[in-house]
Scaffold this motif. Sequence first.
Motif, PDB file in Angstrom:
ATOM      1  N   PHE A   1      56.017  46.202  60.523  1.00  0.00           N
ATOM      2  CA  PHE A   1      56.978  47.238  60.884  1.00  0.00           C
ATOM      3  C   PHE A   1      56.771  48.529  60.089  1.00  0.00           C
ATOM      4  O   PHE A   1      56.950  49.628  60.611  1.00  0.00           O
ATOM      5  CB  PHE A   1      58.412  46.729  60.663  1.00  0.00           C
ATOM      6  N   VAL A   2      56.413  48.372  58.809  1.00  0.00           N
ATOM      7  CA  VAL A   2      56.323  49.564  57.967  1.00  0.00           C
ATOM      8  C   VAL A   2      54.948  50.230  58.036  1.00  0.00           C
ATOM      9  O   VAL A   2      54.799  51.406  57.703  1.00  0.00           O
ATOM     10  CB  VAL A   2      56.678  49.193  56.508  1.00  0.00           C
ATOM     11  N   SER A   3      53.937  49.501  58.480  1.00  0.00           N
ATOM     12  CA  SER A   3      52.583  50.068  58.556  1.00  0.00           C
ATOM     13  C   SER A   3      52.511  51.126  59.671  1.00  0.00           C
ATOM     14  O   SER A   3      53.391  51.221  60.531  1.00  0.00           O
ATOM     15  CB  SER A   3      51.562  48.964  58.811  1.00  0.00           C
ATOM     16  N   ASP A   4      51.445  51.879  59.649  1.00  0.00           N
ATOM     17  CA  ASP A   4      51.277  52.935  60.649  1.00  0.00           C
ATOM     18  C   ASP A   4      50.891  52.372  62.005  1.00  0.00           C
ATOM     19  O   ASP A   4      51.171  52.985  63.035  1.00  0.00           O
ATOM     20  CB  ASP A   4      50.203  53.921  60.165  1.00  0.00           C
TER      21      ASP A   4
ATOM     22  N   ASN B   1      47.769  56.256  73.076  1.00  0.00           N
ATOM     23  CA  ASN B   1      48.769  55.524  73.856  1.00  0.00           C
ATOM     24  C   ASN B   1      49.273  54.284  73.111  1.00  0.00           C
ATOM     25  O   ASN B   1      50.478  53.973  73.116  1.00  0.00           O
ATOM     26  CB  ASN B   1      48.185  55.123  75.208  1.00  0.00           C
ATOM     27  N   ALA B   2      48.313  53.576  72.472  1.00  0.00           N
ATOM     28  CA  ALA B   2      48.718  52.381  71.724  1.00  0.00           C
ATOM     29  C   ALA B   2      49.638  52.751  70.565  1.00  0.00           C
ATOM     30  O   ALA B   2      50.628  52.067  70.282  1.00  0.00           O
ATOM     31  CB  ALA B   2      47.495  51.635  71.223  1.00  0.00           C
ATOM     32  N   MET B   3      49.303  53.872  69.878  1.00  0.00           N
ATOM     33  CA  MET B   3      50.123  54.298  68.745  1.00  0.00           C
ATOM     34  C   MET B   3      51.512  54.714  69.203  1.00  0.00           C
ATOM     35  O   MET B   3      52.530  54.372  68.576  1.00  0.00           O
ATOM     36  CB  MET B   3      49.432  55.451  68.014  1.00  0.00           C
TER      37      MET B   3
ATOM     38  N   GLN C   1      53.499  51.723  69.999  1.00  0.00           N
ATOM     39  CA  GLN C   1      53.973  51.057  68.794  1.00  0.00           C
ATOM     40  C   GLN C   1      55.141  51.810  68.167  1.00  0.00           C
ATOM     41  O   GLN C   1      56.139  51.213  67.735  1.00  0.00           O
ATOM     42  CB  GLN C   1      52.815  50.941  67.783  1.00  0.00           C
ATOM     43  N   ARG C   2      55.035  53.135  68.116  1.00  0.00           N
ATOM     44  CA  ARG C   2      56.129  53.931  67.561  1.00  0.00           C
ATOM     45  C   ARG C   2      57.398  53.781  68.393  1.00  0.00           C
ATOM     46  O   ARG C   2      58.506  53.701  67.867  1.00  0.00           O
ATOM     47  CB  ARG C   2      55.714  55.399  67.498  1.00  0.00           C
ATOM     48  N   LEU C   3      57.200  53.774  69.715  1.00  0.00           N
ATOM     49  CA  LEU C   3      58.355  53.595  70.587  1.00  0.00           C
ATOM     50  C   LEU C   3      59.018  52.239  70.356  1.00  0.00           C
ATOM     51  O   LEU C   3      60.240  52.123  70.358  1.00  0.00           O
ATOM     52  CB  LEU C   3      57.916  53.732  72.054  1.00  0.00           C
ATOM     53  N   SER C   4      58.168  51.231  70.148  1.00  0.00           N
ATOM     54  CA  SER C   4      58.708  49.898  69.911  1.00  0.00           C
ATOM     55  C   SER C   4      59.534  49.871  68.625  1.00  0.00           C
ATOM     56  O   SER C   4      60.639  49.304  68.584  1.00  0.00           O
ATOM     57  CB  SER C   4      57.565  48.883  69.819  1.00  0.00           C
ATOM     58  N   HIS C   5      58.996  50.519  67.562  1.00  0.00           N
ATOM     59  CA  HIS C   5      59.741  50.560  66.312  1.00  0.00           C
ATOM     60  C   HIS C   5      61.052  51.334  66.477  1.00  0.00           C
ATOM     61  O   HIS C   5      62.102  50.919  65.963  1.00  0.00           O
ATOM     62  CB  HIS C   5      58.894  51.217  65.226  1.00  0.00           C
ATOM     63  N   ALA C   6      60.977  52.478  67.201  1.00  0.00           N
ATOM     64  CA  ALA C   6      62.174  53.285  67.396  1.00  0.00           C
ATOM     65  C   ALA C   6      63.221  52.520  68.205  1.00  0.00           C
ATOM     66  O   ALA C   6      64.419  52.545  67.894  1.00  0.00           O
ATOM     67  CB  ALA C   6      61.819  54.598  68.092  1.00  0.00           C
TER      68      ALA C   6
ATOM     69  N   LEU D   1      62.197  53.175  56.493  1.00  0.00           N
ATOM     70  CA  LEU D   1      60.793  52.791  56.302  1.00  0.00           C
ATOM     71  C   LEU D   1      60.092  52.488  57.621  1.00  0.00           C
ATOM     72  O   LEU D   1      58.858  52.515  57.677  1.00  0.00           O
ATOM     73  CB  LEU D   1      60.695  51.570  55.374  1.00  0.00           C
ATOM     74  N   PHE D   2      60.864  52.188  58.671  1.00  0.00           N
ATOM     75  CA  PHE D   2      60.244  51.877  59.957  1.00  0.00           C
ATOM     76  C   PHE D   2      60.254  53.081  60.903  1.00  0.00           C
ATOM     77  O   PHE D   2      59.785  52.969  62.046  1.00  0.00           O
ATOM     78  CB  PHE D   2      60.984  50.713  60.641  1.00  0.00           C
ATOM     79  N   SER D   3      60.792  54.174  60.454  1.00  0.00           N
ATOM     80  CA  SER D   3      60.956  55.339  61.327  1.00  0.00           C
ATOM     81  C   SER D   3      59.592  55.844  61.816  1.00  0.00           C
ATOM     82  O   SER D   3      58.627  55.941  61.050  1.00  0.00           O
ATOM     83  CB  SER D   3      61.697  56.442  60.582  1.00  0.00           C
ATOM     84  N   SER D   4      59.537  56.181  63.077  1.00  0.00           N
ATOM     85  CA  SER D   4      58.270  56.644  63.669  1.00  0.00           C
ATOM     86  C   SER D   4      57.830  58.002  63.112  1.00  0.00           C
ATOM     87  O   SER D   4      56.631  58.315  63.118  1.00  0.00           O
ATOM     88  CB  SER D   4      58.417  56.734  65.196  1.00  0.00           C
ATOM     89  N   GLU D   5      58.779  58.777  62.603  1.00  0.00           N
ATOM     90  CA  GLU D   5      58.411  60.096  62.083  1.00  0.00           C
ATOM     91  C   GLU D   5      57.585  59.999  60.803  1.00  0.00           C
ATOM     92  O   GLU D   5      56.939  60.972  60.403  1.00  0.00           O
ATOM     93  CB  GLU D   5      59.670  60.921  61.825  1.00  0.00           C
ATOM     94  N   HIS D   6      57.613  58.835  60.164  1.00  0.00           N
ATOM     95  CA  HIS D   6      56.806  58.657  58.949  1.00  0.00           C
ATOM     96  C   HIS D   6      55.463  57.993  59.240  1.00  0.00           C
ATOM     97  O   HIS D   6      54.685  57.778  58.309  1.00  0.00           O
ATOM     98  CB  HIS D   6      57.579  57.804  57.935  1.00  0.00           C
ATOM     99  N   LYS D   7      55.205  57.631  60.479  1.00  0.00           N
ATOM    100  CA  LYS D   7      53.943  56.980  60.823  1.00  0.00           C
ATOM    101  C   LYS D   7      52.799  58.000  60.806  1.00  0.00           C
ATOM    102  O   LYS D   7      52.906  59.092  61.369  1.00  0.00           O
ATOM    103  CB  LYS D   7      54.021  56.325  62.203  1.00  0.00           C
ATOM    104  N   LYS D   8      51.721  57.656  60.152  1.00  0.00           N
ATOM    105  CA  LYS D   8      50.530  58.523  60.089  1.00  0.00           C
ATOM    106  C   LYS D   8      49.583  58.133  61.215  1.00  0.00           C
ATOM    107  O   LYS D   8      49.324  56.940  61.416  1.00  0.00           O
ATOM    108  CB  LYS D   8      49.844  58.361  58.729  1.00  0.00           C
TER     109      LYS D   8
END
Length: 446
Positions: free
Chosen positions: A247-250, A274-276, A279-284, A126-133
């Motif tokens: 964590f689960v939000s985009d 850049n911010a997105m 954030q994705r990097l942080s989750h990953a 659920l926290f995976s960056s590949e699912h972030k919109k």
Amino acid sequence: MYNTPSDNIYNISRLNSEIKRLLEGNFGRVWVNAEISNFVAASSGHWYFTLKDARSQIKCAMFKGRNRAVRFRPQNGQQVMVKANISVYEPRGDYQLLVDVMDQAGDGLLQQQFEQLKCDLAAQGLFSSEHKKPLPESIQKIGIITSPTGAAVHDVLTVLKRRNPLLEVVIYPAQVQGQQAAGELCQAINLANLRNEVDVLLLTRGGGSMEDLWCFNDPQLAYAIFNSQLPIISAVGHEVDVTISDFVSDFRAPTPSAAAEIASVSNEEQRQKNAMLTQRLSHAMSAKLHQYYQVLTELSSRLKAQDPKFKLAQQAQYIDELNHQMTSAIRQRLHHNEQRLSHLFQRLLCQSPAYKIKEHNNYNQQLTARLKQAMNQQLASQQARYEGLIRELNSVSPLATLARGYSIALDESENVITDASQVNVGDALVTKLHYGELVSTVSEKR
């Protein structure tokens, strides 16, 4: 006779060692919330106690190198949260917990539940960056999921009006605190997706305690955010507050105002990107670090089982147990000797001349008391006999006759006159009455 392969025959030491290896290798570290009982602080500095709930219990040990970091003194009956490794105390074959961390239950329990849910959801992806919109390049309409009377919606509307007054805003009202809050937040997300009337959703509320923000850690809300077709920005609490929805939000914003700024700055595409990406990097990184941490924990547990310090600590536990047994044996022996000495002292007192003299004195006192009692009984018997004789004497006494009104006539020689022929005319007579006497002269005889 049974034919048993020799390699399947275990002695107790080998069996306990194999069980220990299996337990420590399969479980690793666990969090346990339970009540303390039978707490003992040994002279070596180690702690030994039992953790229990309403139906079960398990023995625990916390060595002095670990318990120095505990910020309170454990008490029997206290509810605690511990982080421990499952192990086996081989000399007795008891399985136990070796405690590394101990906290008082409360916030620690919520934090543990948060960490457990975080790990579970991360493992599900659920926290995976590949699912972030990604956020839309051009945001024209924003949906806000929050309490319509809270401070967060006021801050968001103020920022949006200042930065881009042309943006349209749709508020999806929901409770943001309490038992019903998580369900209403899920309904608001589903309603916004059903209407599909906004470009992005802003899930927000103001700051508060961990209990106040707990509805944003609900697993059903996490699945609702994950399944949302609309991109969601999570802005819950202050910058230091972290929830599962973050964590689960985009995208996560540190505050409601910051979320409004992010959603309204559509012309700064590169900054948003850049911010997105950050954030994705942080989750990953968080998910990867968690994965490495689990591997490291397992390796550390296996290494610890072979660590000489651990062996020494276990031997110290065994020494503490022997010391306790020796102390109990010495106390029992001393108590037995004291009882035997008391018994011999009593026997010696029974043979003492002073005791014999006292015993004879007591016997003499008893004889004296019996003599006095017999004398009193004899005197009482003689007194009763004497009184009976007096009553018999009175019954035949002339005095008793006089008392009934009769009298006795006596001549001058004090002879009783019983016949008129005993006196002559002119003789003086004395008449005895019950009280007093009468003197008379015979004037006539008949």
